[in-house]
Write a protein that holds these residues in place. Sequence first.
Motif, PDB file in Angstrom:
ATOM      1  N   SER A 268       0.867  -1.175   0.000  1.00 35.81           N
ATOM      2  CA  SER A 268       0.000   0.000   0.000  1.00 35.81           C
ATOM      3  C   SER A 268       0.909   1.233   0.000  1.00 35.81           C
ATOM      4  CB  SER A 268      -0.885  -0.013   1.232  1.00 35.81           C
ATOM      5  OG  SER A 268      -0.077  -0.140   2.378  1.00 35.81           O
ATOM      6  N   VAL A 269       0.339   2.372  -0.280  1.00 36.59           N
ATOM      7  CA  VAL A 269       1.148   3.581  -0.396  1.00 36.59           C
ATOM      8  C   VAL A 269       1.865   3.889   0.924  1.00 36.59           C
ATOM      9  CG1 VAL A 269       1.094   6.052  -0.894  1.00 36.59           C
ATOM     10  CG2 VAL A 269      -0.361   4.500  -2.192  1.00 36.59           C
ATOM     11  N   LYS A 270       3.202   4.037   0.833  1.00 33.08           N
ATOM     12  CA  LYS A 270       4.015   4.307   2.031  1.00 33.08           C
ATOM     13  C   LYS A 270       4.031   5.783   2.373  1.00 33.08           C
ATOM     14  CE  LYS A 270       7.600   0.935   0.911  1.00 33.08           C
ATOM     15  NZ  LYS A 270       8.981   0.965   0.425  1.00 33.08           N
ATOM     16  N   GLY A 271       3.823   6.610   1.359  1.00 34.27           N
ATOM     17  CA  GLY A 271       3.879   8.044   1.599  1.00 34.27           C
ATOM     18  C   GLY A 271       3.880   8.792   0.290  1.00 34.27           C
ATOM     19  N   LYS A 272       3.807  10.112   0.418  1.00 35.16           N
ATOM     20  CA  LYS A 272       3.771  10.948  -0.776  1.00 35.16           C
ATOM     21  C   LYS A 272       5.049  11.783  -0.841  1.00 35.16           C
ATOM     22  CE  LYS A 272      -0.146  13.352  -2.146  1.00 35.16           C
ATOM     23  NZ  LYS A 272      -1.038  14.554  -2.173  1.00 35.16           N
ATOM     24  N   ILE A 273       5.700  11.758  -1.988  1.00 37.87           N
ATOM     25  CA  ILE A 273       6.951  12.502  -2.138  1.00 37.87           C
ATOM     26  C   ILE A 273       6.863  13.450  -3.326  1.00 37.87           C
ATOM     27  CG2 ILE A 273       9.456  12.341  -2.478  1.00 37.87           C
ATOM     28  CD1 ILE A 273       9.429   9.641  -1.134  1.00 37.87           C
ATOM     29  N   MET A 274       7.234  14.700  -3.066  1.00 41.08           N
ATOM     30  CA  MET A 274       7.236  15.688  -4.128  1.00 41.08           C
ATOM     31  C   MET A 274       8.655  15.765  -4.685  1.00 41.08           C
ATOM     32  SD  MET A 274       5.228  19.083  -3.817  1.00 41.08           S
ATOM     33  CE  MET A 274       6.209  20.100  -2.750  1.00 41.08           C
ATOM     34  N   LEU A 275       8.775  15.885  -5.990  1.00 41.98           N
ATOM     35  CA  LEU A 275      10.102  15.984  -6.603  1.00 41.98           C
ATOM     36  C   LEU A 275      10.175  17.213  -7.491  1.00 41.98           C
ATOM     37  CD1 LEU A 275      10.757  12.287  -7.753  1.00 41.98           C
ATOM     38  CD2 LEU A 275      11.786  13.464  -5.783  1.00 41.98           C
ATOM     39  N   ALA A 276      11.308  17.892  -7.441  1.00 41.45           N
ATOM     40  CA  ALA A 276      11.501  19.050  -8.307  1.00 41.45           C
ATOM     41  C   ALA A 276      12.977  19.238  -8.603  1.00 41.45           C
ATOM     42  CB  ALA A 276      10.960  20.313  -7.624  1.00 41.45           C
ATOM     43  N   THR A 277      13.284  19.584  -9.848  1.00 47.15           N
ATOM     44  CA  THR A 277      14.618  20.101 -10.147  1.00 47.15           C
ATOM     45  C   THR A 277      14.538  21.595  -9.841  1.00 47.15           C
ATOM     46  OG1 THR A 277      14.993  18.484 -11.912  1.00 47.15           O
ATOM     47  CG2 THR A 277      16.357  20.453 -11.936  1.00 47.15           C
ATOM     48  N   VAL A 278      15.510  22.102  -9.113  1.00 45.36           N
ATOM     49  CA  VAL A 278      15.403  23.477  -8.603  1.00 45.36           C
ATOM     50  C   VAL A 278      15.466  24.537  -9.701  1.00 45.36           C
ATOM     51  CG1 VAL A 278      16.248  22.910  -6.280  1.00 45.36           C
ATOM     52  CG2 VAL A 278      17.882  23.620  -8.076  1.00 45.36           C
ATOM     53  N   LYS A 279      15.062  25.727  -9.333  1.00 47.88           N
ATOM     54  CA  LYS A 279      15.046  26.897 -10.219  1.00 47.88           C
ATOM     55  C   LYS A 279      16.379  27.044 -10.957  1.00 47.88           C
ATOM     56  CE  LYS A 279      14.387  31.906  -9.869  1.00 47.88           C
ATOM     57  NZ  LYS A 279      14.116  33.008  -8.912  1.00 47.88           N
ATOM     58  N   GLY A 280      16.296  27.304 -12.256  1.00 45.98           N
ATOM     59  CA  GLY A 280      17.503  27.561 -13.045  1.00 45.98           C
ATOM     60  C   GLY A 280      18.179  26.321 -13.601  1.00 45.98           C
ATOM     61  N   ASP A 281      17.671  25.146 -13.234  1.00 46.21           N
ATOM     62  CA  ASP A 281      18.336  23.889 -13.624  1.00 46.21           C
ATOM     63  C   ASP A 281      17.380  23.021 -14.448  1.00 46.21           C
ATOM     64  OD1 ASP A 281      19.697  21.390 -13.651  1.00 46.21           O
ATOM     65  OD2 ASP A 281      20.652  21.834 -11.730  1.00 46.21           O
ATOM     66  N   VAL A 282      17.852  22.553 -15.611  1.00 43.24           N
ATOM     67  CA  VAL A 282      16.983  21.746 -16.486  1.00 43.24           C
ATOM     68  C   VAL A 282      17.264  20.245 -16.401  1.00 43.24           C
ATOM     69  CG1 VAL A 282      16.802  23.626 -18.180  1.00 43.24           C
ATOM     70  CG2 VAL A 282      18.463  21.783 -18.570  1.00 43.24           C
ATOM     71  N   HIS A 283      18.309  19.849 -15.694  1.00 42.86           N
ATOM     72  CA  HIS A 283      18.698  18.428 -15.670  1.00 42.86           C
ATOM     73  C   HIS A 283      17.647  17.597 -14.951  1.00 42.86           C
ATOM     74  CE1 HIS A 283      22.486  20.628 -16.261  1.00 42.86           C
ATOM     75  NE2 HIS A 283      22.826  19.599 -17.007  1.00 42.86           N
ATOM     76  N   ASP A 284      17.091  16.607 -15.648  1.00 41.57           N
ATOM     77  CA  ASP A 284      16.009  15.854 -14.990  1.00 41.57           C
ATOM     78  C   ASP A 284      16.116  14.338 -15.107  1.00 41.57           C
ATOM     79  OD1 ASP A 284      15.320  15.510 -17.651  1.00 41.57           O
ATOM     80  OD2 ASP A 284      13.275  16.264 -17.443  1.00 41.57           O
ATOM     81  N   ILE A 285      17.185  13.837 -15.707  1.00 45.03           N
ATOM     82  CA  ILE A 285      17.291  12.383 -15.874  1.00 45.03           C
ATOM     83  C   ILE A 285      17.408  11.703 -14.507  1.00 45.03           C
ATOM     84  CG2 ILE A 285      18.631  10.501 -16.893  1.00 45.03           C
ATOM     85  CD1 ILE A 285      19.362  12.432 -19.166  1.00 45.03           C
ATOM     86  N   GLY A 286      18.251  12.254 -13.648  1.00 46.21           N
ATOM     87  CA  GLY A 286      18.422  11.695 -12.308  1.00 46.21           C
ATOM     88  C   GLY A 286      17.138  11.774 -11.498  1.00 46.21           C
ATOM     89  N   LYS A 287      16.497  12.934 -11.541  1.00 42.17           N
ATOM     90  CA  LYS A 287      15.238  13.114 -10.804  1.00 42.17           C
ATOM     91  C   LYS A 287      14.179  12.119 -11.290  1.00 42.17           C
ATOM     92  CE  LYS A 287      12.584  16.518 -12.145  1.00 42.17           C
ATOM     93  NZ  LYS A 287      11.588  15.728 -12.920  1.00 42.17           N
ATOM     94  N   ASN A 288      14.099  11.937 -12.603  1.00 45.17           N
ATOM     95  CA  ASN A 288      13.084  11.025 -13.128  1.00 45.17           C
ATOM     96  C   ASN A 288      13.395   9.567 -12.795  1.00 45.17           C
ATOM     97  OD1 ASN A 288      11.720  13.238 -14.051  1.00 45.17           O
ATOM     98  ND2 ASN A 288      12.493  13.105 -16.137  1.00 45.17           N
ATOM     99  N   LEU A 289      14.681   9.279 -12.652  1.00 44.87           N
ATOM    100  CA  LEU A 289      15.067   7.937 -12.214  1.00 44.87           C
ATOM    101  C   LEU A 289      14.647   7.738 -10.750  1.00 44.87           C
ATOM    102  CD1 LEU A 289      16.539   5.412 -13.134  1.00 44.87           C
ATOM    103  CD2 LEU A 289      18.694   6.460 -12.432  1.00 44.87           C
TER     104      LEU A 289
END
Length: 214
Positions: free
Chosen positions: A86-107
């Motif tokens: 069952s759902v363990k929790g809710k996590i918000m993800l964001a790459t911070v302002k000014g940064d476009v790199h998202d491969i790691g975040k999406n992983l």
Amino acid sequence: SLTLEERLANYVVEGSKDGLFADLDEALKKYAPLDIINGPLMRGMEEVGRLFNNNELIVAEVLQSAEVMKASVSYLEPHMEKTETSVKGKIMLATVKGDVHDIGKNLVEIILSNNGYEIVNLGIKVPPEAIIEAQRRENADIIGLSGLLVKSAQQMVTTAQDLKAAGIDTPILVGGAALTRKFTKTRIAPEYDGLVLYAKDAMNGLELANKLMD
Ligand code: B1M
């Protein structure tokens, strides 16, 4: 001729998908999906970073490498282990302002959602105001910030300060190549009221999230 591992790294370096999926199938017979990503594909990305740094690659070429990495991760995703909890929790993800790199975040998103977390992915270049607004709406258990540029570390400091000023004390998980172990609470936000934890990779992010939710 090249070994399978060398070929996999090469697809990323060359930004080419010719033969990629057949070789990923081959690799899946020997390795777990995450080991393929963290091993040969990441070695390719490190080489791309090195060549880019030496001006031997241009941004357009690095974008093609990023495409190969993204396509590989999508291809491998269905083969990754999933826990049927069952759902363990809710996590918000964001790459911070000014940064476009998202491969790691999406992983990180894939690993966490495969392991029982509900994810709210805010995308890239996310300013503190948007994170605050989303947190008021979503009430996530953890706020995950990703950044790869050196200036993104400073942006995380600013984000933590703004979160505090908004009265938020949700645990923050930080990660990304520009950070090091030193970027724990003392470096990021000594005055932040919640925990600030550094994850060195996606699996470490999962371990830390599990500890926080226990
Ligand atoms: Co850029 N870039 N890039 N780039 N790029 C780096 C980061 C750089 C180190 C390359 C270099 O010069 N050697 C350098 C930063 C230098 C610095 O700040 N000191 C750099 C630069 C300079 C730039 C531009 C400024 C280039 C330009 O335009 N002149 C520009 C910046 C744009 C901007 O952000 N405003 C830029 C652009 C790009 C592309 C768009 C072309 C592309 C990104 C595509 C995309 O992400 N959609 C790109 C890429 C691909 C890279 C490199 C080559 C690879 C990054 C990557 O995807 N790695 C990178 C060099 C490198 O890192 N070797 C580089 C694979 C990914 C799986 O790893 O993201 O580290 P990573 O994630 C890891 C961990 O860090 C961790 O888990 C993952 C693994 O399990 N992790 C977390 C990450 N986030 C986490 C969050 C967590 C937990 C763990 O919890 C919340």
